[in-house]
Scaffold this active site. Structure first.
Site, PDB file in Angstrom:
ATOM      1  N   PHE A   1      52.460  25.770  28.736  1.00 27.04           N
ATOM      2  CA  PHE A   1      53.249  25.628  29.971  1.00 27.04           C
ATOM      3  C   PHE A   1      53.805  26.965  30.455  1.00 27.04           C
ATOM      4  O   PHE A   1      54.304  27.049  31.575  1.00 27.04           O
ATOM      5  CB  PHE A   1      54.431  24.678  29.739  1.00 27.04           C
ATOM      6  CG  PHE A   1      54.075  23.215  29.650  1.00 27.04           C
ATOM      7  CD1 PHE A   1      52.770  22.778  29.794  1.00 27.04           C
ATOM      8  CD2 PHE A   1      55.071  22.268  29.434  1.00 27.04           C
ATOM      9  CE1 PHE A   1      52.455  21.426  29.714  1.00 27.04           C
ATOM     10  CE2 PHE A   1      54.775  20.916  29.366  1.00 27.04           C
ATOM     11  CZ  PHE A   1      53.470  20.485  29.498  1.00 27.04           C
ATOM     12  N   LYS A   2      53.802  27.979  29.586  1.00 24.58           N
ATOM     13  CA  LYS A   2      54.437  29.273  29.929  1.00 24.58           C
ATOM     14  C   LYS A   2      55.872  28.989  30.384  1.00 24.58           C
ATOM     15  O   LYS A   2      56.551  28.197  29.749  1.00 24.58           O
ATOM     16  CB  LYS A   2      53.604  30.000  30.977  1.00 24.58           C
ATOM     17  CG  LYS A   2      52.123  30.078  30.556  1.00 24.58           C
ATOM     18  CD  LYS A   2      51.290  30.970  31.389  1.00 24.58           C
ATOM     19  CE  LYS A   2      49.863  30.991  30.824  1.00 24.58           C
ATOM     20  NZ  LYS A   2      48.988  31.899  31.528  1.00 24.58           N
TER      21      LYS A   2
ATOM     22  N   GLU B   1      41.348  34.735  25.068  1.00 25.02           N
ATOM     23  CA  GLU B   1      41.753  34.609  26.462  1.00 25.02           C
ATOM     24  C   GLU B   1      41.629  35.963  27.164  1.00 25.02           C
ATOM     25  O   GLU B   1      42.535  36.797  27.062  1.00 25.02           O
ATOM     26  CB  GLU B   1      43.215  34.161  26.548  1.00 25.02           C
ATOM     27  CG  GLU B   1      43.489  32.828  25.920  1.00 25.02           C
ATOM     28  CD  GLU B   1      44.770  32.203  26.471  1.00 25.02           C
ATOM     29  OE1 GLU B   1      44.661  31.129  27.057  1.00 25.02           O
ATOM     30  OE2 GLU B   1      45.842  32.813  26.350  1.00 25.02           O
TER      31      GLU B   1
ATOM     32  N   GLY C   1      44.994  32.842  34.842  1.00 22.58           N
ATOM     33  CA  GLY C   1      45.724  32.602  36.082  1.00 22.58           C
ATOM     34  C   GLY C   1      45.034  33.133  37.328  1.00 22.58           C
ATOM     35  O   GLY C   1      45.644  33.223  38.394  1.00 22.58           O
TER      36      GLY C   1
ATOM     37  N   SER D   1      41.709  30.197  33.076  1.00 21.78           N
ATOM     38  CA  SER D   1      41.226  29.446  34.241  1.00 21.78           C
ATOM     39  C   SER D   1      40.316  28.276  33.885  1.00 21.78           C
ATOM     40  O   SER D   1      39.361  27.970  34.611  1.00 21.78           O
ATOM     41  CB  SER D   1      40.538  30.386  35.245  1.00 21.78           C
ATOM     42  OG  SER D   1      41.478  31.332  35.748  1.00 21.78           O
TER      43      SER D   1
HETATM   44  P1  13P Z   1      45.394  29.703  33.008  1.00 21.68           P
HETATM   45  O1  13P Z   1      44.742  28.451  32.521  1.00 21.68           O
HETATM   46  O2  13P Z   1      46.467  29.452  34.034  1.00 21.68           O
HETATM   47  O3  13P Z   1      44.403  30.727  33.436  1.00 21.68           O
HETATM   48  O4  13P Z   1      46.198  30.320  31.747  1.00 21.68           O
HETATM   49  C1  13P Z   1      45.522  30.493  30.552  1.00 21.68           C
HETATM   50  C2  13P Z   1      46.491  30.889  29.503  1.00 21.68           C
HETATM   51  O5  13P Z   1      47.016  31.985  29.507  1.00 21.68           O
HETATM   52  C3  13P Z   1      46.805  29.905  28.462  1.00 21.68           C
HETATM   53  O6  13P Z   1      47.515  30.492  27.422  1.00 21.68           O
END
Ligand code: 13P
Length: 235
Positions: A7-8, A157, A163, A193
């Protein structure tokens, strides 16, 4: 296959509880052969559900102490948190966490027996130099990390795919995971993504054992849609 939601700095304690209720209800309808994890912000940590493991996005490598603004093992234990994400690129870059400090966290939480989702990923300029440069960069992010730790899960990642709405190409993911697989026998997740449209192709790549999803995980319907694409409900 592992489905992990990061969720950040999104969702609150209240909305995380509602999210977990909804996701549980959606998952109840199908017996998914998946391991599902959700990483909410620290203020929203709460007990895991029957099919959903709640983990921490970060923690300080100490039980407790004079570390203003941090949370440590005691704070995780209050909620029975047994899983921690370490080394996310946003913490490496924005919060300037060094490899040495991340390795210290890893050693501490491994010593405590927690499950660790350990993140690595190269920036765009390294990717543009080709596979060899990427491999070299990624292996440096494993400095001081015990690759044989039995509760290790690795998340690849690429920074440029996070993002941006632009996931890595299938051949890039395949080549990078094959490289990581040479020395890592634990599950390998891809993140960057991932969404309901590309999940099927990504999940089918050899050596992809799961996904770590940011934006497309924030809505439980969307996160669940990815699961149902990979394992359509039996009718
Ligand atoms: P996104 O799915 O928004 O690109 O983020 C990936 C991420 O950093 C998951 O830890």
């Amino acid at each position: 296959m592992i489905f992990a939601a990061n969720f950040k700095m999104h969702h609150t304690r209240q909305s995380t509880a509602e999210y977990l209720d909804r996701l549980e209800a959606l998952m109840e309808a199908a017996e998914y052969p998946f391991k599902v994890m959700v990483f909410p912000p620290a203020t929203a940590l709460q007990s895991s559900r029957d099919w959903i493991t709640v983990g921490a996005q970060n923690a300080y490598p100490a039980k407790e102490g004079a570390y203003t603004g941090e949370i440590g093992l005691s704070q995780l234990e209050e909620f029975g948190i047994d899983t921690v994400l370490l080394g996310h690129s946003e913490r490496r870059r924005i919060l300037e966490e060094s490899q040495e400090f991340i390795a210290e966290k890893f050693a501490f939480f491994a010593e405590q027996g927690l499950q660790i989702v350990y993140c690595v990923g190269e920036p765009l300029e390294v990717r543009q130099e080709g596979d060899e440069a990427v491999a070299e960069y990624l292996w440096e992010q494993f400095d001081g990390i015990d690759l044989d730790y039995e509760r290790l899960i690795v998340a690849y990642e690429p920074v440029w795919a996070i993002g941006t709405g632009r996931a890595a190409k299938e051949e890039e993911i395949a080549a990078t995971h094959a490289e990581l697989r040479r020395r890592i026998k634990r599950p390998l997740l891809y993140g960057g993504s991932v969404n309901p449209l590309n999940i099927k192709a990504i999940a089918a790549i050899a050596d992809v054992d799961g996904v770590l999803v940011g934006s497309a995980s924030l809505d439980p319907e969307s996160f669940h849609a990815m699961m149902s694409v990979v394992a359509p409900p039996q009718v």
